[in-house]
Write a protein that holds these residues in place. Structure first.
Motif, PDB file in Angstrom:
ATOM      1  N   ALA A   1       0.832  -1.209   0.000  1.00  0.00           N
ATOM      2  CA  ALA A   1       0.000   0.000   0.000  1.00  0.00           C
ATOM      3  C   ALA A   1       0.864   1.255   0.000  1.00  0.00           C
ATOM      4  O   ALA A   1       0.577   2.233  -0.697  1.00  0.00           O
ATOM      5  CB  ALA A   1      -0.937  -0.013   1.206  1.00  0.00           C
ATOM      6  N   LEU A   2       1.934   1.234   0.789  1.00  0.00           N
ATOM      7  CA  LEU A   2       2.832   2.386   0.836  1.00  0.00           C
ATOM      8  C   LEU A   2       3.622   2.531  -0.458  1.00  0.00           C
ATOM      9  O   LEU A   2       3.884   3.643  -0.921  1.00  0.00           O
ATOM     10  CB  LEU A   2       3.798   2.263   2.015  1.00  0.00           C
ATOM     11  CG  LEU A   2       3.362   2.941   3.323  1.00  0.00           C
ATOM     12  CD1 LEU A   2       2.163   2.226   3.923  1.00  0.00           C
ATOM     13  CD2 LEU A   2       4.513   2.949   4.325  1.00  0.00           C
ATOM     14  N   SER A   3       3.979   1.399  -1.055  1.00  0.00           N
ATOM     15  CA  SER A   3       4.832   1.428  -2.246  1.00  0.00           C
ATOM     16  C   SER A   3       4.137   2.014  -3.460  1.00  0.00           C
ATOM     17  O   SER A   3       4.744   2.746  -4.247  1.00  0.00           O
ATOM     18  CB  SER A   3       5.306   0.002  -2.572  1.00  0.00           C
ATOM     19  OG  SER A   3       6.081  -0.540  -1.533  1.00  0.00           O
ATOM     20  N   VAL A   4       2.843   1.681  -3.638  1.00  0.00           N
ATOM     21  CA  VAL A   4       2.148   2.123  -4.851  1.00  0.00           C
ATOM     22  C   VAL A   4       1.571   3.524  -4.710  1.00  0.00           C
ATOM     23  O   VAL A   4       1.205   4.143  -5.716  1.00  0.00           O
ATOM     24  CB  VAL A   4       1.025   1.135  -5.236  1.00  0.00           C
ATOM     25  CG1 VAL A   4       1.593  -0.259  -5.493  1.00  0.00           C
ATOM     26  CG2 VAL A   4      -0.062   1.080  -4.162  1.00  0.00           C
ATOM     27  N   ALA A   5       1.482   4.050  -3.495  1.00  0.00           N
ATOM     28  CA  ALA A   5       0.871   5.366  -3.288  1.00  0.00           C
ATOM     29  C   ALA A   5       1.557   6.488  -4.069  1.00  0.00           C
ATOM     30  O   ALA A   5       0.874   7.318  -4.683  1.00  0.00           O
ATOM     31  CB  ALA A   5       0.832   5.693  -1.796  1.00  0.00           C
ATOM     32  N   PRO A   6       2.903   6.580  -4.089  1.00  0.00           N
ATOM     33  CA  PRO A   6       3.534   7.659  -4.859  1.00  0.00           C
ATOM     34  C   PRO A   6       3.220   7.595  -6.348  1.00  0.00           C
ATOM     35  O   PRO A   6       3.166   8.622  -7.026  1.00  0.00           O
ATOM     36  CB  PRO A   6       5.027   7.442  -4.594  1.00  0.00           C
ATOM     37  CG  PRO A   6       5.082   6.712  -3.296  1.00  0.00           C
ATOM     38  CD  PRO A   6       3.894   5.803  -3.325  1.00  0.00           C
ATOM     39  N   GLY A   7       2.997   6.381  -6.866  1.00  0.00           N
ATOM     40  CA  GLY A   7       2.662   6.245  -8.276  1.00  0.00           C
ATOM     41  C   GLY A   7       1.342   6.893  -8.622  1.00  0.00           C
ATOM     42  O   GLY A   7       1.160   7.420  -9.733  1.00  0.00           O
ATOM     43  N   TYR A   8       0.404   6.892  -7.690  1.00  0.00           N
ATOM     44  CA  TYR A   8      -0.870   7.568  -7.920  1.00  0.00           C
ATOM     45  C   TYR A   8      -0.659   9.067  -8.093  1.00  0.00           C
ATOM     46  O   TYR A   8      -1.329   9.717  -8.908  1.00  0.00           O
ATOM     47  CB  TYR A   8      -1.816   7.315  -6.748  1.00  0.00           C
ATOM     48  CG  TYR A   8      -2.328   5.902  -6.630  1.00  0.00           C
ATOM     49  CD1 TYR A   8      -2.857   5.237  -7.729  1.00  0.00           C
ATOM     50  CD2 TYR A   8      -2.306   5.230  -5.416  1.00  0.00           C
ATOM     51  CE1 TYR A   8      -3.337   3.940  -7.623  1.00  0.00           C
ATOM     52  CE2 TYR A   8      -2.785   3.929  -5.298  1.00  0.00           C
ATOM     53  CZ  TYR A   8      -3.294   3.296  -6.404  1.00  0.00           C
ATOM     54  OH  TYR A   8      -3.772   2.021  -6.297  1.00  0.00           O
ATOM     55  N   ALA A   9       0.262   9.625  -7.317  1.00  0.00           N
ATOM     56  CA  ALA A   9       0.527  11.065  -7.421  1.00  0.00           C
ATOM     57  C   ALA A   9       1.044  11.433  -8.805  1.00  0.00           C
ATOM     58  O   ALA A   9       0.626  12.437  -9.396  1.00  0.00           O
ATOM     59  CB  ALA A   9       1.528  11.486  -6.344  1.00  0.00           C
ATOM     60  N   SER A  10       1.959  10.612  -9.344  1.00  0.00           N
ATOM     61  CA  SER A  10       2.481  10.909 -10.680  1.00  0.00           C
ATOM     62  C   SER A  10       1.413  10.694 -11.743  1.00  0.00           C
ATOM     63  O   SER A  10       1.419  11.354 -12.786  1.00  0.00           O
ATOM     64  CB  SER A  10       3.717  10.049 -10.973  1.00  0.00           C
ATOM     65  OG  SER A  10       3.388   8.678 -10.993  1.00  0.00           O
ATOM     66  N   SER A  11       0.472   9.779 -11.496  1.00  0.00           N
ATOM     67  CA  SER A  11      -0.644   9.588 -12.421  1.00  0.00           C
ATOM     68  C   SER A  11      -1.516  10.837 -12.479  1.00  0.00           C
ATOM     69  O   SER A  11      -2.040  11.194 -13.542  1.00  0.00           O
ATOM     70  CB  SER A  11      -1.502   8.391 -11.985  1.00  0.00           C
ATOM     71  OG  SER A  11      -0.753   7.195 -11.993  1.00  0.00           O
ATOM     72  N   VAL A  12      -1.675  11.503 -11.344  1.00  0.00           N
ATOM     73  CA  VAL A  12      -2.444  12.745 -11.305  1.00  0.00           C
ATOM     74  C   VAL A  12      -1.781  13.799 -12.182  1.00  0.00           C
ATOM     75  O   VAL A  12      -2.447  14.507 -12.948  1.00  0.00           O
ATOM     76  CB  VAL A  12      -2.578  13.270  -9.864  1.00  0.00           C
ATOM     77  CG1 VAL A  12      -3.234  14.640  -9.844  1.00  0.00           C
ATOM     78  CG2 VAL A  12      -3.393  12.298  -9.019  1.00  0.00           C
ATOM     79  N   VAL A  13      -0.462  13.899 -12.094  1.00  0.00           N
ATOM     80  CA  VAL A  13       0.273  14.857 -12.923  1.00  0.00           C
ATOM     81  C   VAL A  13       0.093  14.527 -14.398  1.00  0.00           C
ATOM     82  O   VAL A  13      -0.146  15.402 -15.234  1.00  0.00           O
ATOM     83  CB  VAL A  13       1.768  14.865 -12.548  1.00  0.00           C
ATOM     84  CG1 VAL A  13       2.540  15.792 -13.482  1.00  0.00           C
ATOM     85  CG2 VAL A  13       1.948  15.295 -11.101  1.00  0.00           C
ATOM     86  N   GLY A  14       0.171  13.242 -14.719  1.00  0.00           N
ATOM     87  CA  GLY A  14       0.040  12.834 -16.112  1.00  0.00           C
ATOM     88  C   GLY A  14      -1.341  13.049 -16.690  1.00  0.00           C
ATOM     89  O   GLY A  14      -1.493  13.194 -17.903  1.00  0.00           O
ATOM     90  N   SER A  15      -2.371  13.074 -15.845  1.00  0.00           N
ATOM     91  CA  SER A  15      -3.751  13.235 -16.330  1.00  0.00           C
ATOM     92  C   SER A  15      -4.366  14.563 -15.916  1.00  0.00           C
ATOM     93  O   SER A  15      -5.581  14.723 -15.936  1.00  0.00           O
ATOM     94  CB  SER A  15      -4.626  12.083 -15.796  1.00  0.00           C
ATOM     95  OG  SER A  15      -4.620  12.054 -14.381  1.00  0.00           O
ATOM     96  N   ARG A  16      -3.527  15.541 -15.558  1.00  0.00           N
ATOM     97  CA  ARG A  16      -4.022  16.804 -15.008  1.00  0.00           C
ATOM     98  C   ARG A  16      -4.908  17.567 -15.992  1.00  0.00           C
ATOM     99  O   ARG A  16      -5.806  18.307 -15.573  1.00  0.00           O
ATOM    100  CB  ARG A  16      -2.856  17.694 -14.562  1.00  0.00           C
ATOM    101  CG  ARG A  16      -1.902  18.096 -15.662  1.00  0.00           C
ATOM    102  CD  ARG A  16      -0.676  18.793 -15.087  1.00  0.00           C
ATOM    103  NE  ARG A  16       0.267  19.226 -16.107  1.00  0.00           N
ATOM    104  CZ  ARG A  16       1.170  18.449 -16.669  1.00  0.00           C
ATOM    105  NH1 ARG A  16       1.234  17.160 -16.317  1.00  0.00           N
ATOM    106  NH2 ARG A  16       1.986  18.899 -17.591  1.00  0.00           N
TER     107      ARG A  16
END
Length: 257
Positions: free
Chosen positions: A50-65
């Protein structure tokens, strides 16, 4: 101590999971088994995952902003609901038997995939977002967000599938904009899991240190790919992956593997 081979396995898994999470959701079904494969206990693997994949969600937000434009007020309205749901999910994981919920999870994931597949027919039953009253639409939205966040705080795997299915059913938006909102809500759930599990969970920080940066790169790349996919193809990818993930989880829950 983690060997070079184990680290390489987790690095590749993190990159793939970040891309899958951004496009369809369910990337944890890549990283979670990888952690089990190197010998981590199930609960520690779940928490560390759960901790490992959380930062990837943040970069997904940037990519789909670009597809988040104009959704700011909606995000602010559902933010407390998402945070509360995720917190409840974390509390469930740390304080309740896992076996029963593990058996329910596959049916939730498969149900979410089928909900997205038959979205048009289901809208005829529950009402199209344009046809229901504003009050009912608000209740439906908060209910969908809470239940998905609750699941995400507990297990996380295929959270994206659940969110896309729930949001697409209650919002009159394109699938690309729904997917962008899914990325943001997934990131919010990730923040809660980081705070709670860092303080109270049996985290394997070495595994997190390897996987988390890889999910950031994969999440950004996956979000860029998702924006370019036609809606019908994106829907087919999410539905197919959701059913596959649900089948895997069912086998794992019934066989104990």
């Amino acid at each position: 101590m983690m060997g070079w081979g184990e680290a390489a396995l987790l690095l590749i898994a993190g990159l793939a999971a970040g891309m899958v999470n951004a496009i369809a959701g369910g990337g944890s079904l890549i990283t979670f088994p990888s952690m089990l494969a190197i010998g981590m206990p199930p609960v520690a693997a779940n928490v560390s995952n759960a901790l490992s994949v959380a930062p990837g969600y943040a970069s997904s937000v940037v990519g789909s902003r670009a597809d988040l434009a104009g959704q700011g007020r909606r995000v602010l309205r559902v933010l407390p609901t998402a945070l509360f749901g995720a917190l409840c999910g974390c509390v469930l994981l740390l304080n309740t038997p896992r076996r029963v919920f593990d058996f329910v999870v596959p049916f939730l994931v498969i149900g979410a995939a089928l909900t997205l597949a038959f979205q048009a027919k289901l809208r005829g039953l529950v009402g199209h977002p344009q046809e229901v009253s504003p009050k009912r639409a608000t209740v439906m939205l908060h209910t969908a967000v809470f239940l998905c966040a609750l699941y995400g705080g507990y297990f996380n795997a295929a959270l994206g599938v659940l969110l896309v299915a729930g949001l697409a059913l209650v919002l009159d938006e394109t699938l690309a904009r729904v997917s962008a909102l899914k990325n943001l809500l997934s990131a919010l759930v990730g923040v809660v899991t980081i705070l709670v599990y860092s303080a109270f969970g049996p985290v394997n920080w070495a595994a997190v240190a390897v996987i988390a940066p890889a999910t950031v790169v994969g999440g950004y790349l996956g979000a860029r790919v998702a924006r370019k996919l036609p809606a019908n193809i994106l829907r087919a990818v999410i539905v197919t992956f959701g059913i596959t993930v649900g089948a895997y989880l069912f086998v794992r829950a019934t066989t104990g593997r």
